[in-house]
Every structure is written in C-alpha cells, then in structure tokens.
Write a protein that holds these residues in place. Structure first.
Motif, PDB file in Angstrom:
ATOM      1  N   ALA A 178     -55.224  86.394 -50.587  1.00  0.00           N
ATOM      2  CA  ALA A 178     -54.064  87.037 -51.198  1.00  0.00           C
ATOM      3  C   ALA A 178     -53.064  87.404 -50.107  1.00  0.00           C
ATOM      4  O   ALA A 178     -53.431  87.899 -49.046  1.00  0.00           O
ATOM      5  N   GLY A 179     -51.806  87.106 -50.333  1.00  0.00           N
ATOM      6  CA  GLY A 179     -50.762  87.446 -49.379  1.00  0.00           C
ATOM      7  C   GLY A 179     -50.594  86.466 -48.232  1.00  0.00           C
ATOM      8  O   GLY A 179     -49.786  86.696 -47.343  1.00  0.00           O
ATOM      9  N   GLU A 180     -51.321  85.357 -48.243  1.00  0.00           N
ATOM     10  CA  GLU A 180     -51.140  84.389 -47.154  1.00  0.00           C
ATOM     11  C   GLU A 180     -49.728  83.809 -47.234  1.00  0.00           C
ATOM     12  O   GLU A 180     -49.157  83.686 -48.308  1.00  0.00           O
ATOM     13  N   GLN A 181     -49.163  83.507 -46.061  1.00  0.00           N
ATOM     14  CA  GLN A 181     -47.815  82.960 -45.953  1.00  0.00           C
ATOM     15  C   GLN A 181     -47.882  81.445 -45.836  1.00  0.00           C
ATOM     16  O   GLN A 181     -48.550  80.928 -44.939  1.00  0.00           O
ATOM     17  N   ALA A 182     -47.203  80.751 -46.741  1.00  0.00           N
ATOM     18  CA  ALA A 182     -47.167  79.294 -46.673  1.00  0.00           C
ATOM     19  C   ALA A 182     -46.347  78.848 -45.463  1.00  0.00           C
ATOM     20  O   ALA A 182     -45.377  79.510 -45.078  1.00  0.00           O
ATOM     21  N   CYS A 183     -46.755  77.771 -44.830  1.00  0.00           N
ATOM     22  CA  CYS A 183     -45.999  77.200 -43.723  1.00  0.00           C
ATOM     23  C   CYS A 183     -46.324  75.713 -43.622  1.00  0.00           C
ATOM     24  O   CYS A 183     -47.204  75.212 -44.315  1.00  0.00           O
ATOM     25  N   ASP A 184     -45.614  75.025 -42.767  1.00  0.00           N
ATOM     26  CA  ASP A 184     -45.793  73.594 -42.579  1.00  0.00           C
ATOM     27  C   ASP A 184     -45.475  73.298 -41.119  1.00  0.00           C
ATOM     28  O   ASP A 184     -44.322  73.081 -40.762  1.00  0.00           O
ATOM     29  N   VAL A 185     -46.512  73.352 -40.265  1.00  0.00           N
ATOM     30  CA  VAL A 185     -46.304  73.173 -38.826  1.00  0.00           C
ATOM     31  C   VAL A 185     -47.520  72.479 -38.232  1.00  0.00           C
ATOM     32  O   VAL A 185     -48.635  72.613 -38.738  1.00  0.00           O
ATOM     33  N   ARG A 186     -47.298  71.725 -37.178  1.00  0.00           N
ATOM     34  CA  ARG A 186     -48.394  71.083 -36.444  1.00  0.00           C
ATOM     35  C   ARG A 186     -48.541  71.789 -35.111  1.00  0.00           C
ATOM     36  O   ARG A 186     -47.567  71.976 -34.392  1.00  0.00           O
ATOM     37  N   LEU A 187     -49.777  72.195 -34.797  1.00  0.00           N
ATOM     38  CA  LEU A 187     -50.069  72.913 -33.559  1.00  0.00           C
ATOM     39  C   LEU A 187     -51.134  72.171 -32.775  1.00  0.00           C
ATOM     40  O   LEU A 187     -52.020  71.535 -33.359  1.00  0.00           O
ATOM     41  N   ASN A 188     -51.073  72.297 -31.466  1.00  0.00           N
ATOM     42  CA  ASN A 188     -52.059  71.664 -30.586  1.00  0.00           C
ATOM     43  C   ASN A 188     -53.276  72.563 -30.418  1.00  0.00           C
ATOM     44  O   ASN A 188     -53.138  73.780 -30.272  1.00  0.00           O
ATOM     45  N   VAL A 189     -54.458  71.957 -30.420  1.00  0.00           N
ATOM     46  CA  VAL A 189     -55.692  72.701 -30.158  1.00  0.00           C
ATOM     47  C   VAL A 189     -55.800  72.900 -28.647  1.00  0.00           C
ATOM     48  O   VAL A 189     -55.757  71.936 -27.889  1.00  0.00           O
ATOM     49  N   HIS A 190     -55.921  74.173 -28.245  1.00  0.00           N
ATOM     50  CA  HIS A 190     -56.066  74.527 -26.825  1.00  0.00           C
ATOM     51  C   HIS A 190     -57.269  75.441 -26.637  1.00  0.00           C
ATOM     52  O   HIS A 190     -57.262  76.315 -25.778  1.00  0.00           O
ATOM     53  N   ASP A 191     -58.275  75.288 -27.453  1.00  0.00           N
ATOM     54  CA  ASP A 191     -59.452  76.153 -27.386  1.00  0.00           C
ATOM     55  C   ASP A 191     -60.209  75.874 -26.082  1.00  0.00           C
ATOM     56  O   ASP A 191     -60.580  74.736 -25.814  1.00  0.00           O
ATOM     57  N   PRO A 192     -60.451  76.909 -25.267  1.00  0.00           N
ATOM     58  CA  PRO A 192     -61.152  76.691 -23.995  1.00  0.00           C
ATOM     59  C   PRO A 192     -62.647  76.420 -24.144  1.00  0.00           C
ATOM     60  O   PRO A 192     -63.304  76.025 -23.186  1.00  0.00           O
ATOM     61  N   ASP A 193     -63.203  76.615 -25.336  1.00  0.00           N
ATOM     62  CA  ASP A 193     -64.631  76.392 -25.551  1.00  0.00           C
ATOM     63  C   ASP A 193     -64.936  74.891 -25.462  1.00  0.00           C
ATOM     64  O   ASP A 193     -64.420  74.107 -26.261  1.00  0.00           O
ATOM     65  N   PRO A 194     -65.755  74.458 -24.507  1.00  0.00           N
ATOM     66  CA  PRO A 194     -66.046  73.021 -24.370  1.00  0.00           C
ATOM     67  C   PRO A 194     -66.775  72.438 -25.581  1.00  0.00           C
ATOM     68  O   PRO A 194     -66.799  71.229 -25.766  1.00  0.00           O
ATOM     69  N   LYS A 195     -67.356  73.294 -26.418  1.00  0.00           N
ATOM     70  CA  LYS A 195     -68.034  72.813 -27.627  1.00  0.00           C
ATOM     71  C   LYS A 195     -67.047  72.502 -28.749  1.00  0.00           C
ATOM     72  O   LYS A 195     -67.404  71.871 -29.715  1.00  0.00           O
ATOM     73  N   GLY A 196     -65.802  72.992 -28.614  1.00  0.00           N
ATOM     74  CA  GLY A 196     -64.790  72.722 -29.620  1.00  0.00           C
ATOM     75  C   GLY A 196     -64.377  73.949 -30.403  1.00  0.00           C
ATOM     76  O   GLY A 196     -64.907  75.046 -30.209  1.00  0.00           O
ATOM     77  N   MET A 197     -63.421  73.759 -31.290  1.00  0.00           N
ATOM     78  CA  MET A 197     -62.874  74.836 -32.122  1.00  0.00           C
ATOM     79  C   MET A 197     -63.522  74.824 -33.494  1.00  0.00           C
ATOM     80  O   MET A 197     -63.575  73.786 -34.155  1.00  0.00           O
ATOM     81  N   ASN A 198     -64.014  75.986 -33.920  1.00  0.00           N
ATOM     82  CA  ASN A 198     -64.635  76.092 -35.234  1.00  0.00           C
ATOM     83  C   ASN A 198     -63.583  76.095 -36.344  1.00  0.00           C
ATOM     84  O   ASN A 198     -62.571  76.779 -36.247  1.00  0.00           O
TER      85      ASN A 198
END
Length: 122
Positions: free
Chosen positions: A7-27
C-alpha cells in the motif's frame, strides 16, 4: 511464489545498475520490509553489469519486473537473467549518470521540482 504489492508504493519506470558488493549476488525477494520476504532469486555477477527494471518504490525497497545482463553476443546486447516480479533493496543499486553532490536521487518525474522517491548514498 506471489510477490507482494505494498500500500502506498510509488509507481516508476527506470532502469538501474546492480552494484551489490556481495560476491554471491543481489537477493530478489517476495516482499519488502523488516524482516524482508523470502528470497525468490539471486542476481549473480554476470558479464559487464546487470540492470534491473524498476516499476515501483516503497521506502528503501524497489519492485522490479525483470533484469538483464550486458552481453555483446546477445540480440541488442542484453540477455535476460531474471523474468518476473520481485523486490530489491536500493543499497545494491546505482545510477552512474545521475550523480549529484548529495548522492544519487530517484524522482517521480525528470524535473528538479518532482517528488523525491529515494536518495542513494554510496
């Protein structure tokens, strides 16, 4: 597993780069929050970089509907690595082209007066 809409989430339309420092990846999770929802996928480091398509924001969490990796051998240079909906935390994402003196910002529209959706401090 069904992905939760908030509830209350804001709609958007954007592409972002994954920069997660975890070598196992982003959950990628089924729901945002504390504690966050179950892990439904992991975006592992793949190719030059991976980008996610963000369709909604709620606090520090972003709902995505897919992710692609840069792949010079794929059609149009991008290869799907995740299809479907899920939530990722903003701490593992970045926008290298939109750096400001106050961090990276995500607004509701591409104008300075737009409502601030989130600020990424890296």
């Amino acid at each position: 597993m069904a992905v939760t809409h908030v509830a209350g989430e804001q709609a958007c339309d954007v592409r972002l780069n994954v920069h997660d420092p975890d070598p196992k990846g982003m959950n990628v999770r089924a729901a945002p929050g504390k504690p966050p929802g179950a892990v439904i996928a992991v975006l592992k480091p793949d190719g030059e970089w991976t980008e996610v398509h963000v369709v909604a924001a709620s606090g520090d969490w972003l709902r995505i509907d897919g992710a692609q990796a840069v792949d010079d051998d794929a059609p149009e240079g991008m290869r799907p690595v995740f299809k479907g909906a899920g939530w990722v935390h903003v701490s593992g994402l970045g926008i290298s082209e939109l750096m400001t003196g106050e961090g990276r910002v995500l607004g509701a529209a591409p104008v300075a007066s737009a409502k601030l959706l989130c600020r990424l401090l890296l």
